[in-house]
Design a protein around this motif. Structure first.
Motif, PDB file in Angstrom:
ATOM      1  N   UNK A 139       0.440  -1.282   0.010  1.00 22.07           N
ATOM      2  CA  UNK A 139       0.084   0.155   0.087  1.00 22.07           C
ATOM      3  C   UNK A 139       1.125   1.408  -0.127  1.00 22.07           C
ATOM      4  N   UNK A 140       2.170   1.070   0.830  1.00 21.07           N
ATOM      5  CA  UNK A 140       2.961   1.729   1.069  1.00 21.07           C
ATOM      6  C   UNK A 140       3.752   2.473  -0.511  1.00 21.07           C
ATOM      7  N   UNK A 141       4.033   1.519  -1.285  1.00 22.47           N
ATOM      8  CA  UNK A 141       4.301   1.533  -2.654  1.00 22.47           C
ATOM      9  C   UNK A 141       3.531   2.543  -2.928  1.00 22.47           C
ATOM     10  N   UNK A 142       2.254   1.550  -2.726  1.00 22.94           N
ATOM     11  CA  UNK A 142       1.158   2.134  -3.825  1.00 22.94           C
ATOM     12  C   UNK A 142       0.740   4.075  -4.120  1.00 22.94           C
ATOM     13  N   UNK A 143       0.818   3.762  -3.038  1.00 18.85           N
ATOM     14  CA  UNK A 143       1.052   5.573  -2.568  1.00 18.85           C
ATOM     15  C   UNK A 143       2.302   6.392  -3.187  1.00 18.85           C
ATOM     16  N   UNK A 144       3.563   5.971  -2.952  1.00 17.06           N
ATOM     17  CA  UNK A 144       4.327   6.986  -3.591  1.00 17.06           C
ATOM     18  C   UNK A 144       4.009   6.760  -4.337  1.00 17.06           C
ATOM     19  N   UNK A 145       3.786   5.529  -5.835  1.00 18.32           N
ATOM     20  CA  UNK A 145       3.931   5.819  -6.827  1.00 18.32           C
ATOM     21  C   UNK A 145       2.682   7.073  -7.351  1.00 18.32           C
ATOM     22  N   UNK A 146       0.818   6.665  -6.461  1.00 15.98           N
ATOM     23  CA  UNK A 146       0.720   7.627  -7.305  1.00 15.98           C
ATOM     24  C   UNK A 146       0.631   9.087  -6.729  1.00 15.98           C
ATOM     25  N   UNK A 147       2.175   9.368  -5.796  1.00 14.83           N
ATOM     26  CA  UNK A 147       2.222  10.849  -5.598  1.00 14.83           C
ATOM     27  C   UNK A 147       3.543  11.090  -6.845  1.00 14.83           C
ATOM     28  N   UNK A 148       4.223   9.915  -7.431  1.00 13.19           N
ATOM     29  CA  UNK A 148       5.255  10.165  -8.751  1.00 13.19           C
ATOM     30  C   UNK A 148       3.969  10.775  -9.276  1.00 13.19           C
ATOM     31  N   UNK A 149       3.004  10.473  -9.702  1.00 16.80           N
ATOM     32  CA  UNK A 149       2.239  10.481 -10.905  1.00 16.80           C
ATOM     33  C   UNK A 149       1.242  11.413 -10.721  1.00 16.80           C
ATOM     34  N   UNK A 150       1.186  11.912 -10.118  1.00 14.91           N
ATOM     35  CA  UNK A 150       1.016  14.147  -9.615  1.00 14.91           C
ATOM     36  C   UNK A 150       1.911  14.046  -9.696  1.00 14.91           C
ATOM     37  N   UNK A 151       3.472  14.536  -9.092  1.00 13.92           N
ATOM     38  CA  UNK A 151       4.373  15.206  -9.291  1.00 13.92           C
ATOM     39  C   UNK A 151       4.350  14.835 -11.235  1.00 13.92           C
ATOM     40  N   UNK A 152       4.662  14.154 -12.186  1.00 11.28           N
ATOM     41  CA  UNK A 152       5.262  14.139 -13.466  1.00 11.28           C
ATOM     42  C   UNK A 152       3.933  14.724 -14.055  1.00 11.28           C
ATOM     43  N   UNK A 153       2.906  14.970 -13.843  1.00 12.78           N
ATOM     44  CA  UNK A 153       1.327  15.564 -14.311  1.00 12.78           C
ATOM     45  C   UNK A 153       1.906  17.162 -14.027  1.00 12.78           C
ATOM     46  N   UNK A 154       1.885  17.602 -12.354  1.00 15.84           N
ATOM     47  CA  UNK A 154       2.660  18.907 -12.654  1.00 15.84           C
ATOM     48  C   UNK A 154       3.528  19.432 -13.663  1.00 15.84           C
ATOM     49  N   UNK A 155       4.769  18.394 -13.651  1.00 12.51           N
ATOM     50  CA  UNK A 155       5.932  18.994 -14.533  1.00 12.51           C
ATOM     51  C   UNK A 155       5.160  19.034 -15.283  1.00 12.51           C
ATOM     52  N   UNK A 156       4.880  18.347 -16.464  1.00 13.65           N
ATOM     53  CA  UNK A 156       4.147  18.320 -17.748  1.00 13.65           C
ATOM     54  C   UNK A 156       3.046  19.688 -17.403  1.00 13.65           C
ATOM     55  N   UNK A 157       2.591  20.033 -16.455  1.00 15.80           N
ATOM     56  CA  UNK A 157       1.646  21.181 -17.322  1.00 15.80           C
ATOM     57  C   UNK A 157       2.241  22.433 -17.276  1.00 15.80           C
ATOM     58  N   UNK A 158       3.053  22.627 -15.796  1.00 15.82           N
ATOM     59  CA  UNK A 158       4.599  23.075 -16.458  1.00 15.82           C
ATOM     60  C   UNK A 158       5.346  23.618 -18.012  1.00 15.82           C
ATOM     61  N   UNK A 159       5.896  22.424 -18.428  1.00 15.71           N
ATOM     62  CA  UNK A 159       6.623  22.073 -19.355  1.00 15.71           C
ATOM     63  C   UNK A 159       5.613  23.135 -20.668  1.00 15.71           C
ATOM     64  N   UNK A 160       4.059  22.496 -20.892  1.00 16.32           N
ATOM     65  CA  UNK A 160       3.015  23.387 -21.179  1.00 16.32           C
ATOM     66  C   UNK A 160       3.202  24.880 -20.956  1.00 16.32           C
ATOM     67  N   UNK A 161       2.668  25.162 -19.672  1.00 14.10           N
ATOM     68  CA  UNK A 161       2.652  26.507 -19.868  1.00 14.10           C
ATOM     69  C   UNK A 161       4.164  27.649 -20.260  1.00 14.10           C
TER      70      UNK A 161
END
Length: 210
Positions: A139-161
């Motif tokens: 469960x902890x690994x899944x939470x870390x994975x979810x957090x990492x995916x959200x971070x990647x999404x934020x980075x993608x949004x910043x790259x688009x800006x």
């Protein structure tokens, strides 16, 4: 406005397309029941960087309707079984096409586990504790994975800006260079005309003096 061609979308992924002036482009996203669908879009090219956006449920219910927006993030949770319709409308623009980026994030919702109170630990045998700890680690690994995916999404949004801002700066630079060239050309033309007029005046004076 003419309705654009329909196209199926992957459940997860990014997509960039060119929306022509006066056109409306629609896509659909298949979804099972009781899931989570997140749709994020951004206009990264074109005049004023705006577009109309709408999102409809499989039953035809209008969930989101936005006008002349440059970006947006919308979440549907829980989803209904069927195809969700996402439409981008540029019919208000007669000459300017728009470059639109959007991303879909599709997740299955986890059912909540039943809890029996403090007596839960009493029914667990000692040899099963290791399995339970392993489950906690998973469960902890899944939470870390979810957090990492959200971070990647934020980075993608910043790259688009950043890409949008760079495109704006390049467009402004092109306009400045264009008008500067026109001004230089006009100055040269005026200088040539003035020289010709002065030559004409001197020639007229010589003709009169002779």
């Amino acid at each position: 406005a003419e309705l654009g061609s329909w196209a199926p979308l992957p459940q997860d992924g990014e997509f960039t397309f060119l929306l022509l002036a006066g056109r409306r482009q629609c896509f659909y996203q298949p979804a099972p029941a009781n899931a989570s669908l997140e749709a994020e879009y951004q206009v990264i090219g074109g005049a004023r960087l705006d577009v109309d956006f709408s999102l409809e449920s499989p039953q035809g219910v209008l969930l989101v309707s936005e006008y002349r927006k440059s970006d947006g993030v919308h979440t549907v949770e829980p989803t209904e079984l069927g195809d969700y319709k996402l439409c981008f409308d540029n019919s208000f623009s007669t000459i300017s096409e728009k470059l639109v980026f959007f991303e879909l994030i599709f997740d299955s919702l986890q059912d909540e586990e039943d809890s029996d109170g403090d007596g839960w630990a009493d029914v667990v045998k000692p040899e099963e504790m290791l399995d339970i700890k392993i489950e906690h680690v998973k469960e902890s690994i899944e939470m870390m994975k979810t957090t990492l995916e959200e971070s990647i999404q934020v980075l993608t949004l910043l790259r688009d800006f950043e890409a949008r801002d760079r495109k704006l700066q390049e467009g402004n630079l092109e306009r400045v260079n264009f008008w500067s060239a026109i001004n230089v050309g006009l100055l040269l033309l005026v200088a040539v005309l003035q020289v010709c007029m002065l030559k004409g005046l001197f020639q007229d004076k010589r003709a009169v003096s002779t």
